[in-house]
Scaffold this active site. Structure first.
Site: not given
Ligand code: DSN
Length: 422
Positions: A58, A60, A204, A230, A233, A239
């Site tokens: 933990y 925090e 974003d 994120t 990707k 993730r």
């Molecule tokens: N679920 C993602 C996508 O496939 O683009 C976006 O959050």
């Protein structure tokens, strides 16, 4: 057995049921062709960190200022992740704690908005994201949402129109970012519009984070007030989510992440993010991202040459949308047919779609995962031909079964995770 709990950390009692499921998923990832634009194959080192003992701690708070004792090692993990992230994106401040992209976005909303404040974002149907204002999302419930669409002719963002809506709506926040937009996003133009109406600008970059890190898509850093992303990707990490901003916002953002919207950070994921940033700092990552786009353009051309209409006429990034209107098949039917032969992608609404999001007129195709496997132009040609063949022969079970064997063979030529033993 009495006292067996004492061996909890010393003897590895395998969960056979879970192992069996894991083995099936490994086989699936090894034998299918993944064209989901938001998925990728992480490295073994990223997986190792995600499955590490860092999960036990933990922490925090932030490095040097935690609510728990025993954080000196964990501080090193987060400090290294922050240092590498800032180096990678050339940012002066980042927060690596958001559990996901939506969490990162939520923290920004909490840091600068009050209930009923106005947000201007891209229409979901035109490529936007649920967390930018969908009525069932927190954003749609608590904020006043205005949207911009793509131009009906070019199917690209019409910046003059965004400006016009911004002047009418006078939003407090403008969001530049999308989950199914195949063109370059001009953050500088968004900045001008935001400045014009006195709005904050949030980029974003969840989808294009890797492309920005690789230098093959213009950056939002230093232009947008806030950049959220994120890590799993195009960035090819674990993730998770990420925020970057000017240093002047550090206090505001850190408070909004913790305690504003999250509790303890997932330190095993932050450790894996750190590995991901290191990998993306390697010169080979630039080549990888350039190749993603090359493959995307090549696969797009195969579909286009075969007479399929591509939304906006092409692609500048890792994905493109195929409009199936007039092909006698919906996005839902197409994605199911393709999945039956081992080609995995998703149905997707297209701009001004008349079908609902569970059916859709389109499919979204992305190349980050196949590029990680090492596939190139020749394989894009093959995959394109397989997709076209499957769609045209969707009622021919024998033809689909034969195609399924070809897909497996192609995937096997580009093996992944050969070192994993279950
Ligand atoms: N679920 C993602 C996508 O496939 O683009 C976006 O959050």
């Amino acid at each position: 057995m009495k006292d067996s709990y004492k061996n909890h950390t010393r003897s590895w009692v395998k969960d056979e049921e879970m192992q069996a499921i894991l083995k099936r998923e490994l086989e699936r990832q090894q034998s299918q062709i993944i064209l989901i634009a938001s998925e990728n194959y992480t490295s073994m080192e990223v997986i190792r960190m995600m499955g590490s003992i860092f999960t036990n701690k933990y922490a925090e708070g932030y490095p040097g200022d935690r609510y728990y004792e025993g954080c000196s090692v964990i501080d090193d993990v987060e400090e290294l992740a922050i240092k590498r992230c800032n180096e990678l994106f050339n940012s002066s401040f980042c927060n690596v704690q958001p559990h996901s992209g939506v969490q990162a976005n939520t923290a920004i909303f909490l840091s600068i908005l009050n209930c009923n404040d106005k947000i201007l974002s891209m229409n979901l149907r035109d490529g936007g994201h649920l967390s930018h204002g969908h009525k069932q999302n927190l954003t749609g419930r608590y904020f006043d949402i205005f949207t911009y669409s793509v131009d009906p002719e070019t199917e690209m963002i019409d910046y003059e129109n965004v400006k016009k809506i911004a002047h009418i709506a006078r939003p407090k926040l403008i969001i530049a970012g999308a989950s199914s937009y195949s063109r370059i996003i001009d953050y500088k133009k968004f900045r001008e519009i935001a400045d014009d109406v006195g709005a904050y600008l949030m980029a974003d970059i969840a989808h294009v984070a890797g492309l920005i890190a690789g230098g093959v898509h213009p950056t939002s850093i230093g232009i947008a007030d806030f950049t959220t992303a994120t890590t799993h990707k195009t960035l090819r990490g674990p993730r998770g989510g990420l925020i970057m901003a000017d240093k002047k916002y550090s206090g505001l953002i850190n408070k909004a992440v913790f305690p504003g919207t999250q509790g303890g950070p997932l330190m095993h994921v932050i450790a894996a993010k750190s590995v991901c940033f290191k990998e993306a700092l390697d010169p080979s990552f630039k080549d990888y991202t350039a190749k993603i786009i090359e493959n995307s353009k090549a696969l797009c051309k195969v579909m286009k040459d075969a007479g399929f209409r591509i939304v906006s006429g092409g692609t500048d990034n890792h994905l493109f949308l195929v409009d199936l209107t007039g092909q006698g098949i919906t996005g839902y039917e197409a994605s199911e047919t393709l999945a039956s032969v081992g080609i995995i992608l998703n149905k997707n609404v297209i701009p001004y779609d008349s079908l609902n999001p569970n059916i859709t007129s389109g499919i979204r195709i992305g190349t980050p995962a196949v590029t990680t496997q090492g596939m190139g132009i020749n394989e894009m040609q093959k995959i394109g031909e397989y997709i076209i063949f499957a769609l045209k022969n969707r009622d021919n079970k024998t033809a689909l079964a034969e195609l399924g064997m070809k897909v497996k063979k192609l995937a096997a030529e580009f093996p992944v995770y050969t070192d994993i033993v279950s």
